[in-house]
Design a protein around this motif. Structure first.
Motif, PDB file in Angstrom:
ATOM      1  N   ARG A 128      -9.215   7.906 -16.229  1.00  0.00           N
ATOM      2  CA  ARG A 128      -8.810   6.553 -15.881  1.00  0.00           C
ATOM      3  C   ARG A 128      -9.170   6.206 -14.437  1.00  0.00           C
ATOM      4  NH1 ARG A 128      -2.503   4.532 -16.431  1.00  0.00           N
ATOM      5  NH2 ARG A 128      -2.879   2.271 -16.339  1.00  0.00           N
ATOM      6  N   GLU A 129      -9.734   5.059 -14.246  1.00  0.00           N
ATOM      7  CA  GLU A 129     -10.106   4.618 -12.904  1.00  0.00           C
ATOM      8  C   GLU A 129      -8.870   4.509 -12.013  1.00  0.00           C
ATOM      9  OE1 GLU A 129     -12.412   0.886 -10.703  1.00  0.00           O
ATOM     10  OE2 GLU A 129     -12.276   0.982 -12.901  1.00  0.00           O
ATOM     11  N   GLY A 130      -8.945   5.053 -10.825  1.00  0.00           N
ATOM     12  CA  GLY A 130      -7.841   4.994  -9.890  1.00  0.00           C
ATOM     13  C   GLY A 130      -6.848   6.132  -9.994  1.00  0.00           C
ATOM     14  N   SER A 131      -7.141   7.133 -10.832  1.00  0.00           N
ATOM     15  CA  SER A 131      -6.192   8.237 -11.061  1.00  0.00           C
ATOM     16  C   SER A 131      -6.391   9.409 -10.110  1.00  0.00           C
ATOM     17  CB  SER A 131      -6.315   8.734 -12.507  1.00  0.00           C
ATOM     18  OG  SER A 131      -7.598   9.305 -12.729  1.00  0.00           O
ATOM     19  N   GLU A 167       1.108   3.363 -14.510  1.00  0.00           N
ATOM     20  CA  GLU A 167      -0.062   2.882 -13.789  1.00  0.00           C
ATOM     21  C   GLU A 167      -0.911   4.083 -13.364  1.00  0.00           C
ATOM     22  OE1 GLU A 167      -0.569  -0.339 -13.661  1.00  0.00           O
ATOM     23  OE2 GLU A 167       1.409  -0.827 -14.494  1.00  0.00           O
ATOM     24  N   ALA A 168      -2.134   3.808 -12.899  1.00  0.00           N
ATOM     25  CA  ALA A 168      -3.030   4.898 -12.515  1.00  0.00           C
ATOM     26  C   ALA A 168      -2.479   5.725 -11.360  1.00  0.00           C
ATOM     27  CB  ALA A 168      -4.405   4.334 -12.150  1.00  0.00           C
TER      28      ALA A 168
END
Length: 296
Positions: free
Chosen positions: A133-136, A270-271
């Motif tokens: 996942r983007e931002g993880s 959320e991430a």
């Protein structure tokens, strides 16, 4: 809890919703880059309706990893629903002789609560399904730091609903919906003197209110040492609006208590979902410049 070392084995099992081995590849690559040997359970790739195999398979898969002393940590592949279905049939006798961190969040909150009731720490953290996942990146790095014993200190920005103060206590909590459903079961525990953290996803606002009312009526909110509110993601409303958002609902139901409260902490769906050790003593400081959480 023993810190991991390069060469240690870490297992991936799914206690709830089904996953494919392809969906685990990103996490496997990251874990291997940390020097860990990844062992996949039989539930990875298993398919029984929405579950990662029937209850018996999911239970036996987790039991095998709990019992195996060569496995030093267990990562739950994803959440969804299903972990509570297998809890009462698990045997923690051999696990108690060689405790290991069990990692996950969301539906895995039921397992965290069960372990806490038995006297063990566990790790509320990102799961393999979410590694791509983007931002993880920060979530993954916080998992690595805790697994390998690095010091952890977290900060959260100021929020207008925060209630200032300092508290110390064991950190407990996770998904509000899951904590709500285990009240009265053998996984339930005393919240008194604890620092509770809560998060949730995809709930109607009146459900959030109903669950907070229930927790309060059960005495879960009255004697906390402190409260941390994380992500309340993708909340839904009815045609006739409930009239308050999730944070406003929580503020209302905790307004008469005096312990410090931190809103908008980076934990949840959320991430930016930072890893938290359930059952470990922490110090929470909520002030004019924001909030800080440190392990003692």
């Amino acid at each position: 809890m023993k810190n991991l070392q390069p060469g240690d084995k870490i297992a991936i099992v799914s206690t709830a919703r089904k996953v494919s081995s392809e969906e685990m590849q990103s996490a496997i690559s990251v874990l291997q880059s940390w020097g860990l040997e990844v062992v996949l359970g039989e539930t990875v790739g298993a398919d029984f309706h929405q579950f990662a195999g029937p209850d018996e398979l999911r239970r036996n898969d987790l039991q095998r990893m709990l019992d195996d002393p060569s496995i030093k940590a267990i990562l739950c592949a994803r959440g969804g629903y299903g972990t509570a279905r297998i809890l009462d049939h698990l045997d923690f006798t051999k696990f108690a002789q060689n405790p290991k961190l069990i990692i996950g969040f969301s539906d895995v909150t039921a397992l965290h609560a069960h372990l806490y009731k038995l006297g063990f720490e566990s790790l509320h953290a990102i799961m393999p399904i979410l590694f791509p996942r983007e931002g993880s990146e920060a979530a993954i790095e916080s998992l690595r730091r805790i697994l390998f014993g690095d010091e952890i200190s977290y900060n959260a920005p100021i929020h207008p609903f925060n209630r200032f103060g300092t508290a110390e206590g064991e950190l407990v909590g996770g998904n509000l919906s899951i904590l709500h459903t285990i009240i009265g079961t053998r996984s339930d525990f005393d919240y008194s003197g604890k620092i509770l953290f809560l998060e949730d996803l995809d709930e109607y606002l009146y459900h959030i209110d109903r669950m907070l009312v229930h927790l309060d009526r059960c005495g879960k909110l009255e004697n906390l040492a402190g409260l941390i509110i994380g992500h309340m993601s993708d909340m839904k409303d009815n045609t006739i609006p409930f009239g308050r958002n999730a944070y406003e609902i929580i503020r209302e139901h905790t307004a008469r208590y005096n312990y410090p409260v931190c809103f908008d902490f980076p934990v949840g769906h959320e991430a930016h979902n930072l890893a938290l050790v359930c059952g470990r003593k922490v110090k929470l400081e909520v002030g004019e410049s924001g909030s800080e959480l440190n392990y003692i």
